[in-house]
Design a protein around this motif. Structure first.
Motif, PDB file in Angstrom:
ATOM      1  N   LYS A 271       0.830  -1.213   0.000  1.00  0.00           N
ATOM      2  CA  LYS A 271       0.000   0.000   0.000  1.00  0.00           C
ATOM      3  C   LYS A 271       0.865   1.264   0.000  1.00  0.00           C
ATOM      4  O   LYS A 271       0.406   2.340  -0.317  1.00  0.00           O
ATOM      5  CB  LYS A 271      -0.987  -0.009   1.163  1.00  0.00           C
ATOM      6  N   PHE A 272       2.139   1.097   0.340  1.00  0.00           N
ATOM      7  CA  PHE A 272       3.035   2.265   0.318  1.00  0.00           C
ATOM      8  C   PHE A 272       3.623   2.516  -1.059  1.00  0.00           C
ATOM      9  O   PHE A 272       4.471   3.384  -1.235  1.00  0.00           O
ATOM     10  CB  PHE A 272       4.161   2.075   1.338  1.00  0.00           C
TER      11      PHE A 272
ATOM     12  N   LEU B 181      -2.112   6.137  -2.869  1.00  0.00           N
ATOM     13  CA  LEU B 181      -1.074   5.688  -1.950  1.00  0.00           C
ATOM     14  C   LEU B 181      -1.692   5.490  -0.570  1.00  0.00           C
ATOM     15  O   LEU B 181      -2.445   6.344  -0.098  1.00  0.00           O
ATOM     16  CB  LEU B 181       0.037   6.745  -1.872  1.00  0.00           C
ATOM     17  N   GLY B 182      -1.415   4.346   0.033  1.00  0.00           N
ATOM     18  CA  GLY B 182      -1.932   4.098   1.377  1.00  0.00           C
ATOM     19  C   GLY B 182      -3.177   3.220   1.386  1.00  0.00           C
ATOM     20  O   GLY B 182      -3.589   2.756   2.432  1.00  0.00           O
TER      21      GLY B 182
ATOM     22  N   GLU C  33     -10.395   3.102  13.308  1.00  0.00           N
ATOM     23  CA  GLU C  33      -9.717   2.567  14.476  1.00  0.00           C
ATOM     24  C   GLU C  33     -10.719   2.508  15.642  1.00  0.00           C
ATOM     25  O   GLU C  33     -10.824   1.535  16.353  1.00  0.00           O
ATOM     26  CB  GLU C  33      -8.541   3.462  14.828  1.00  0.00           C
TER      27      GLU C  33
ATOM     28  N   PHE D 198      -8.384   7.930  12.669  1.00  0.00           N
ATOM     29  CA  PHE D 198      -7.633   7.132  11.696  1.00  0.00           C
ATOM     30  C   PHE D 198      -8.516   6.031  11.114  1.00  0.00           C
ATOM     31  O   PHE D 198      -9.284   5.380  11.813  1.00  0.00           O
ATOM     32  CB  PHE D 198      -6.402   6.520  12.361  1.00  0.00           C
TER      33      PHE D 198
ATOM     34  N   GLN E 233       0.375  -0.274  13.960  1.00  0.00           N
ATOM     35  CA  GLN E 233       0.758   1.013  14.508  1.00  0.00           C
ATOM     36  C   GLN E 233       1.843   1.659  13.631  1.00  0.00           C
ATOM     37  O   GLN E 233       1.784   2.830  13.293  1.00  0.00           O
ATOM     38  CB  GLN E 233       1.277   0.792  15.939  1.00  0.00           C
TER      39      GLN E 233
ATOM     40  N   GLU F  75       2.588   1.042  10.453  1.00  0.00           N
ATOM     41  CA  GLU F  75       2.140   1.423   9.117  1.00  0.00           C
ATOM     42  C   GLU F  75       1.267   2.675   9.155  1.00  0.00           C
ATOM     43  O   GLU F  75       1.253   3.471   8.227  1.00  0.00           O
ATOM     44  CB  GLU F  75       1.428   0.240   8.457  1.00  0.00           C
ATOM     45  N   LYS F  76       0.587   2.853  10.271  1.00  0.00           N
ATOM     46  CA  LYS F  76      -0.206   4.068  10.435  1.00  0.00           C
ATOM     47  C   LYS F  76       0.722   5.288  10.469  1.00  0.00           C
ATOM     48  O   LYS F  76       0.462   6.307   9.851  1.00  0.00           O
ATOM     49  CB  LYS F  76      -0.995   3.940  11.749  1.00  0.00           C
TER      50      LYS F  76
ATOM     51  N   LEU G 202       3.673   5.414   9.139  1.00  0.00           N
ATOM     52  CA  LEU G 202       4.292   5.591   7.821  1.00  0.00           C
ATOM     53  C   LEU G 202       3.437   6.453   6.906  1.00  0.00           C
ATOM     54  O   LEU G 202       3.950   7.158   6.044  1.00  0.00           O
ATOM     55  CB  LEU G 202       4.495   4.236   7.150  1.00  0.00           C
ATOM     56  N   LEU G 203       2.129   6.368   7.108  1.00  0.00           N
ATOM     57  CA  LEU G 203       1.246   7.131   6.223  1.00  0.00           C
ATOM     58  C   LEU G 203       1.326   8.627   6.488  1.00  0.00           C
ATOM     59  O   LEU G 203       0.822   9.425   5.722  1.00  0.00           O
ATOM     60  CB  LEU G 203      -0.195   6.635   6.368  1.00  0.00           C
TER      61      LEU G 203
END
Lengths: 220, 614
Positions: free
Chosen positions: A21-22, A63-64, A123, A203, B5, B7-8, B10-11
């Motif tokens: 996803k990155f 992205l993401g 979340e 989030f 956590q 990867e969150k 990283l965004l």
């Protein structure tokens, strides 16, 4: 060149999960070109000065975001090369977070894409925020500003672009317009919600789960 | 580390692909099944580090051993560093995302002096004390290699041991020695003493440095059985030397995003300013069969569609013509392009010329380095104006309209006349274009002149020379700018402050360790990046440490002075460097290694160009 190839379009379905996803759309195209090269599939190269593998991605993924339904078309130059061979060779070189699950003959051209399904997982989602979000998505209109590719800011209404939504527990299912003519990114929906309702951003992760045609059927 | 956590987080940052790991070709092992974990650290961004061939070679070599797991670590960019510090994420390796402070080795490659603060920052982010003396347990051992190790003194306080020269053999010898000592339960001290006995290993803590009243070095004294002189290591047979058959292929675009195929090591030319030209001696070539085979395997395994041939001067490769024939035999069919550096194509066969016509060439570039023939003789750069103009004319006729020229400013004996020569040469190339009756119609010519600042480096004939001051660099840049009168010529040059600082560290001694540490604590990192470089912070660091940068950079050094790197042996003798320095001041050139041996000392390795049949 000089030879006549019987070119055949094939449609490749794959998932893009986890660390993938990155990888941005531009990086994905380079990644795919290398992967196809390694797979030794007899693909067609463009004929320009700077020859590269022909690839057509149905709808770029932000992205993401993760996805279980990505679509890419390539052209095969060997008539005897089957779709199942193609799938097998792709998976023989696939990375951990990219899996190819089908290779078919295309039915519709990519311009017939109309919608895409997304799942947004929060979340945490307080009951109060959930009801605010639900009310927001049922408004008569949601006007917001969208920055176009050329940096032009224009005012749009989100409501006609949201085909349907389902808010359950901590997930929001959205069906949004998608494709080359009109496209709505779920982040724009959420950003607008947070700013217009003065809600503290929370989030969430996004997964695209289906690409649909203009009639709302699975795009094939 | 909690994946979700992480990867969150990283965004939240730019280019998360720098930190996500999981690239094709990256190697995952079971940490319970390996004896040695090695964190290979490149003290700059992912995009730069991932382009570095040495790291690719050693990464694959280490991982080819079942008992070693080597992982990659890069300096996090400032945005991610802030996120890491805020969330107490220690510096981790990309493959396992494990904190590197628990590894056996933390190995840095030191490619340029301006990365030193990043080394400190990475140690700090790892959660380790900066100074070698403050890290008392056997592991993690902080080791370093790379060209800067030819004078590692400024950073010696922070590193446990240095590898001199090429690492393929000596690195594994040290890893094996470490395994023994780990089993025995040795102390760090015991291990380092044993390590210092291996050729090519320099343990700085085993040397006492004494200084004279005038701040020059009085003596370097080895202790506990360490050798008085430490010799670099080289690989003797390049055809038998390990070379990876696969690279880690990044998702994000890196600086050199292609197959990099090494052709030979060393350089026959002996340009007197060029450190690489001396410290990598002698020239050792791979055969064209080896190069072809390795390049092909890399293309097949990585999926890259471009190969670049790597060496200090590929046009000096003796088998260039057979190599190109072999490569072109398969690259065209598989849509792989070859990037050829500006080769001397004058003596190729017509058949080959015809073949390479189809190859996409990079722009037309020359590196005359100096503006007048006199100064080019001083620096031993054997390029004549006539050659440059002739090649330009041929290229213009072939449709080129842009030329790039590289020069250096501040070379020893340089005068304003030499600087004017740079502008004049640019002008002559412009005139050459317009004098052609058959010049491309409707097109203008563009000459870009890129001027870097000369930095005297250890193990070069100019190691004795003063660097010009920051103010003088600035004055000469302005003067050169004033000499250029046409818009067809564009001029770019380096920041004078960075060049001056590089000059200090290139020839510095151990007293600079305090300066680096203070600068780092003042907030200096990524000093080679203009957006991060802060000269004021560095000035303050020098003041606070009571160290004068001018002492290191701007002073003429006597031939008899003990240099901070004189106890290191890179094959080339000081006697030869002195002779070359004198020849330079006499404005005389020295023939290249294949024309005539100049007895530089590199023949001591018993291999390479020194023993070629002439």
């Amino acid at each position: 060149m000089g030879r006549v190839f019987a070119l055949r379009n094939v449609r490749i379905y794959f998932s893009k999960l986890g660390r993938m996803k990155f990888v941005s759309h531009l990086d994905l195209t380079r990644f795919m070109a290398r992967l196809i090269k390694k797979s030794k599939i007899p693909v067609w190269y463009t004929e320009g000065f700077n020859r590269h593998i022909y690839m057509n991605f149905a709808v770029p993924l932000s992205l993401g975001f993760e996805s279980t339904c990505e679509i890419m078309d390539i052209r095969i130059v060997d008539e005897n090369f089957t779709n199942s061979q193609c799938l097998e060779q792709l998976n023989s070189v696939a990375a951990e977070d990219i899996k190819f699950f089908a290779v078919n003959d295309p039915v519709l051209p990519t311009k017939e894409i109309g919608y895409a399904d997304f799942i947004l997982s929060f979340e945490e989602l307080k009951a109060e925020t959930a009801s605010k979000l639900s009310a927001f998505l049922q408004s008569d209109s949601i006007l917001c500003e969208k920055t176009g590719k050329k940096g032009k800011v224009k005012q749009i209404d989100l409501i006609p672009k949201i085909k349907s939504f389902l808010l359950e527990d901590k997930t929001l299912n959205l069906t949004l317009v998608a494709g080359s003519e009109d496209n709505l990114n779920p982040s724009l929906v959420m950003d607008t919600f947070f700013s217009q309702t003065e809600t503290e951003p929370i989030f969430y992760s996004v997964t695209r789960t289906a690409i649909l045609d203009k009639k709302g059927n699975k795009f094939k | 580390m909690d994946t979700q956590q992480f990867e969150k987080l990283l965004l939240q940052v730019q280019k998360p692909g720098r930190y996500s790991g999981g690239e094709s070709g990256s190697i995952i092992k079971d940490k319970e099944k390996v004896d040695v974990r090695f964190a290979f650290c490149f003290p700059d961004t992912y995009e730069i580090g991932m382009s570095h061939l040495g790291m690719k070679i050693l990464y694959s070599l280490f991982n080819s051993r079942e008992d070693i797991w080597c992982e990659r670590v890069f300096a996090p960019w400032t945005d991610f560093e802030a996120v890491m510090r805020e969330n107490n994420i220690p510096l981790f390796a990309l493959e396992s995302r494990d904190a590197i402070k628990d590894f056996d080795f933390i190995g840095f490659t030191l490619q340029y002096e301006m990365a030193y603060t990043n080394v400190l920052n990475m140690l700090d982010l790892a959660g380790l004390p900066l100074k070698s003396a403050d890290r008392t347990s056997l592991s993690p051992l902080v080791v370093a290699g790379g060209p800067c190790v030819c004078n590692p003194e400024p950073i010696a306080d922070f590193i446990d041991l240095f590898f001199l020269g090429e690492g393929e053999e000596v690195d594994l010898e040290i890893i094996d020695l470490y395994k023994e000592h780990k089993k025995k339960g040795s102390t760090k001290e015991e291990f380092l003493r044993a390590a210092a006995k291996i050729e090519g290993v320099y343990v700085p803590s085993l040397y006492d440095i004494e200084y004279n009243e005038d701040n020059t070095i009085k003596s370097v004294t080895p202790k506990n059985g360490a050798p008085a002189v430490i010799s670099k290591r080289i690989i003797k047979d390049m055809d038998k030397c390990y070379y990876p058959d696969n690279f880690v292929v990044p998702y994000i675009e890196i600086v050199h995003d292609r197959v990099v195929q090494e052709v030979f090591r060393g350089c026959i030319r002996g340009c007197r300013f060029c450190q690489a030209g001396f410290i990598y001696r002698p020239v050792r070539e791979k055969s064209s069969d080896t190069v072809n085979r390795q390049a092909r395997a890399l293309c097949e395994n990585t999926g890259y569609d471009e190969i670049s041939l790597s060496s200090l001067s590929t046009s000096d490769y003796r088998e260039i013509e057979p190599l190109l024939n072999k490569l072109l035999g398969w690259t065209e069919k598989s849509y792989v392009s070859l990037a050829l550096p500006s080769l001397r194509i004058d003596n190729f066969s017509d058949e080959l010329l015809d073949k390479i016509k189809h190859i996409r060439k990079s722009g037309l570039t020359f590196a005359p380095e100096a503006g007048t023939q006199r100064l080019r003789d001083v620096i031993n750069k054997n390029v004549t104006e006539e050659e440059i103009l002739n090649t330009c004319r041929t290229a213009f006729e072939g449709g080129y309209t842009a030329v790039k020229l590289y020069f250096m400013l501040g070379l020893p004996t340089e005068t304003d006349e030499d600087l004017k020569g740079i502008a004049d040469l640019g002008q002559k190339i412009v005139n050459e274009f317009y004098s052609m009756p058959n010049k491309p119609k409707g097109k203008s010519v563009s000459v870009s002149i890129s001027v870097s600042t000369f930095v005297p480096k250890p193990f070069t004939p100019f190691q004795f020379e003063p660097q010009i001051t920051k103010e003088e660099i600035h004055r000469r840049q302005e003067y050169l700018k004033s000499c250029i009168t046409t818009r067809k010529i564009s001029l770019s040059y380096h920041d004078s402050a960075t060049s001056s600082l590089e000059g200090v560290f290139a020839r510095g001694d151990r007293r600079l360790g305090a300066v680096i540490e203070l600068a780092y604590k003042n907030g200096c990192t990524f000093d080679s990046w203009t957006e991060c470089f802060d000269d004021e912070k560095w000035k303050k660091a020098f003041e606070d440490a009571g160290v004068s940068p001018e002492f290191y950079a701007n002073r003429l050094r006597d031939y008899s002075e003990i240099n901070p790197w004189d106890h290191l042996d890179y094959g080339v003798t000081k006697k030869f460097l002195i002779k070359e320095n004198e020849t330079a001041h006499n404005e005389k050139t020295t023939p290249n290694c294949r024309e005539k041996c100049s007895a530089c000392g590199a023949a001591c390795y018993g291999e390479g160009v020194c023993f070629e049949k002439r």
